[in-house]
Design a protein around this motif. Structure first.
Motif: not given
Length: 300
Positions: A125-126, A164-165, A203-204, A208-211
């Motif tokens: 995950x991230x 998305x993660x 997980x990182x 690293x993502x925009x929700x």
């Protein structure tokens, strides 16, 4: 190309404006790990006027890594993601919702950690930012509370988050099965739990993502669908929950605010007192549920 070097990125889309979808698509194509195939599955109903615009937008990108698949009829998000899984050629899978974005090094950092952890790890995950599209404000999601074999902790709450993660090993997903089309909501959470029962995860930590949150048509805004999904999830894990009262208590507490929002106050009251009997010392979870019973609930 060795398929184990390839990441298959699946973007399901439904009734999404082509400009917003393009934002998601570009964030996938702009990854520093360039060995990807991008599978866009259009699950919009036949009467959606923007279908041709979506197709033209994707063709206009001129990137041969992009594939476009159109469902003839609307089948739902699970079916769209499963269509992408069936088409995927890569050794790894990543899903991206059509209104979310990835930072450029997301896949590179997750793949590095996946390789570091070894072949028995199924999911990386991230961290992420939750973006309020109305105000532009961002807030970070809290970090995972566990690594490795996480099922006992994960069933208390979905700390993995949105589809998305994660980055997933395709062979592990093939082993546990695809998304469950019978789930009205919490489809991602149900799959994470299936994977966690069989494989370790990591997980990182960095976002690293925009929700994106825009108050639109995310499934969580449909309270009855949310209830049905969470109830089915509890039924799927009935034997485990019966043997672990603390976990069952947590699952019941999480249903309380949804019952209240749906006007099902008697069900909310029964769920709260059952949770209280099962785990009297889980004060924080009970307090949140009690506040919903006594006033207007706040549900993510």
């Amino acid at each position: 190309m060795n398929p184990n070097d390839l990441i298959s990125v699946v973007i399901p889309t439904c009734r999404r404006d082509a400009r917003i979808l393009k934002r998601a698509v570009q964030s996938a194509l702009n990854q520093t790990h360039t060995a990807i195939e991008l599978i866009v599955v259009d699950d919009s109903p036949e009467d959606f006027a923007g279908r041709d615009e979506v197709r033209r937008m994707l063709e206009g990108l001129g990137d041969n890594r992009v594939q476009y698949i159109r469902h003839e009829t609307n089948q739902g998000a699970c079916a769209a993601r499963n269509t992408g899984i069936a088409r995927a050629r890569g050794g790894f899978l990543a899903f991206l919702d059509d209104d979310d974005e990835w930072l450029p090094d997301k896949l590179e950092k997750q793949l590095w950690l996946m390789n570091e952890r070894g072949a028995d790890y199924a999911l990386i995950g991230c961290g992420s930012w939750t973006v309020d599209d109305a105000t532009g404000l961002r807030r970070p999601r809290k970090p995972w509370p566990a690594r490795g074999r996480v099922f006992d902790r994960l069933i208390l709450e979905n700390f993995i988050g949105s589809t998305s993660f994660p980055l997933m090993r395709k062979s592990c997903l093939t082993d546990v099965g695809p998304f469950d089309p019978l789930m009205k909501s919490a489809q991602d959470y149900e799959l994470w739990l299936r994977i966690a029962r069989n494989y370790p995860m990591d997980f990182v930590e960095e976002p690293l993502a925009l929700y994106h949150v825009d108050g639109g048509a995310r499934i969580s805004t449909n309270v009855q669908s949310r209830i049905e999904g969470l109830e089915r999830l509890n039924e799927l894990h009935r034997d485990y929950l019966r043997a672990h009262p603390r976990a069952l208590s947590a699952r019941l507490d999480k249903l309380v605010p949804h019952y209240v929002r749906a006007g099902q106050r008697e069900k909310a009251r029964r769920a709260f007192f059952q949770a209280l009997r099962l785990s009297p010392l889980a004060a924080q979870e009970h307090l949140s549920a009690l506040r919903c019973l006594l006033g207007k609930p706040s549900v993510p």
